[in-house]
Scaffold this motif. Structure first.
Motif, PDB file in Angstrom:
ATOM      1  N   LEU A   1       0.796  -1.197   0.000  1.00 45.94           N
ATOM      2  CA  LEU A   1       0.000   0.000   0.000  1.00 45.94           C
ATOM      3  C   LEU A   1       0.824   1.240   0.000  1.00 45.94           C
ATOM      4  O   LEU A   1       1.992   1.202   0.152  1.00 45.94           O
TER       5      LEU A   1
ATOM      6  N   ARG B   1      -9.780  -2.866   0.734  1.00 41.60           N
ATOM      7  CA  ARG B   1      -9.117  -1.678   1.246  1.00 41.60           C
ATOM      8  C   ARG B   1      -9.692  -1.298   2.597  1.00 41.60           C
ATOM      9  O   ARG B   1     -10.892  -1.440   2.836  1.00 41.60           O
TER      10      ARG B   1
ATOM     11  N   THR C   1     -13.667  -0.970   2.085  1.00 37.83           N
ATOM     12  CA  THR C   1     -14.190  -1.207   0.741  1.00 37.83           C
ATOM     13  C   THR C   1     -14.091  -2.695   0.447  1.00 37.83           C
ATOM     14  O   THR C   1     -13.041  -3.312   0.661  1.00 37.83           O
TER      15      THR C   1
ATOM     16  N   ASP D   1      -3.785   3.390   5.887  1.00 37.05           N
ATOM     17  CA  ASP D   1      -4.430   3.096   4.601  1.00 37.05           C
ATOM     18  C   ASP D   1      -3.932   1.753   4.080  1.00 37.05           C
ATOM     19  O   ASP D   1      -2.761   1.606   3.743  1.00 37.05           O
TER      20      ASP D   1
ATOM     21  N   GLU E   1      -4.291  -1.429   1.376  1.00 37.08           N
ATOM     22  CA  GLU E   1      -4.799  -2.079   0.176  1.00 37.08           C
ATOM     23  C   GLU E   1      -4.688  -3.582   0.423  1.00 37.08           C
ATOM     24  O   GLU E   1      -3.614  -4.091   0.724  1.00 37.08           O
TER      25      GLU E   1
ATOM     26  N   VAL F   1      -9.276   2.032   5.356  1.00 41.12           N
ATOM     27  CA  VAL F   1      -8.678   3.321   5.697  1.00 41.12           C
ATOM     28  C   VAL F   1      -9.120   3.661   7.116  1.00 41.12           C
ATOM     29  O   VAL F   1     -10.311   3.863   7.368  1.00 41.12           O
TER      30      VAL F   1
END
Length: 257
Positions: A11, A79, A239, A189, A191, A81
């Motif tokens: 990420l 994802r 997400t 954050d 990924e 965050v």
């Protein structure tokens, strides 16, 4: 020979999900697809100065489920965050670093042998992994390391390892930035690549950061905090593979010295 699937999460920072403690559990958010998401954080000690940062520990727990998909796997998160309260600060200067390439296909013991000086925390994790026609829960040990910075951006590495029903090693790599808006400060954050082509899912990660060390002759803490408003707030936006986004919140009270 048992298979050892490896997941490397890259990420441009920490966390995705486990069983939450009722003592500081945040509300659960339910999505249209049946997925549920929660996030919790715990800053200790709870009694802190109103104006001066003090050494602290940070524990983060998130949990993803889908009660409507019993016996199968919820839509996996791609994802996460996570924003932490502006009264929480991270200090990484002087902490030894670890190259995540050294952690691939390693057990917890080998990971600590390679990067023990860079260890900043620990925890637990859970995942759902399909094997043949069955879906198995995978319980894992989490070890958190300070990674090599990307420029001036701190990096956090989560190494997870389990042996039941098969050996699995997941290596999650994240960066921490300063969001500094809406009452939030540090931002994590993440990924999250798909596990087993999207048929599996990382459903739980719980990590407690508690690193104290000496830098240039001064005692430092990786995490520090102050009780400026009487509470700490945390926000996590997740997400999922199916495109849905669920945002969960939690709040913890603190006492001012």
């Amino acid at each position: 020979m048992r298979k050892r699937p490896v997941l490397i999460v890259g990420l441009a920072v920490v966390t995705a999900a486990i069983a939450a403690s009722a003592a500081f559990a945040g509300p659960t958010v339910v999505g249209k697809d049946g997925n549920t998401q929660s996030i919790d954080s715990l800053i200790t000690p709870k009694k802190l100065s109103k104006t001066t940062l003090s050494p602290a520990t940070l524990e983060v727990t998130t949990k993803t489920t889908n009660p409507n998909a019993a016996g199968t796997v919820p839509s996996p998160a791609v994802r996460a965050v996570i924003d932490f309260d502006k009264s929480v600060k991270l200090f990484t200067k002087g902490v030894p670093t670890c190259n995540p390439a050294k952690l691939q296909n390693t057990s917890t013991a080998l990971a600590e042998q390679e990067c023990g000086k860079a260890k900043i925390g620990s925890g637990t994790a859970t995942a759902l992994l399909p094997v043949g026609t069955q879906v198995f829960p995978v319980n894992q040990t989490v070890t958190v390391f300070n990674g090599v910075p990307k420029g001036n951006t701190p990096v956090v590495i989560l190494h997870t390892y389990g042996t039941t029903p098969i050996q699995t090693t997941f290596v999650l790599i994240g960066t921490v930035t300063n969001f500094n808006k809406e009452g939030y400060g540090p931002r994590l954050d993440l990924e999250i690549p798909l596990i087993a082509g999207g048929t599996g899912a990382l459903t739980g990660v719980k990590a407690k950061i508690a690193k104290k060390y000496t830098y240039k002759g001064k005692k430092q803490s990786y995490v520090s905090a102050k009780c400026a408003s009487g509470k700490f707030k945390t926000r996590g936006a997740f997400t999922f593979k199916d495109g849905e986004v669920l945002t969960a919140f939690s709040t913890q009270s603190c006492k001012k010295k």
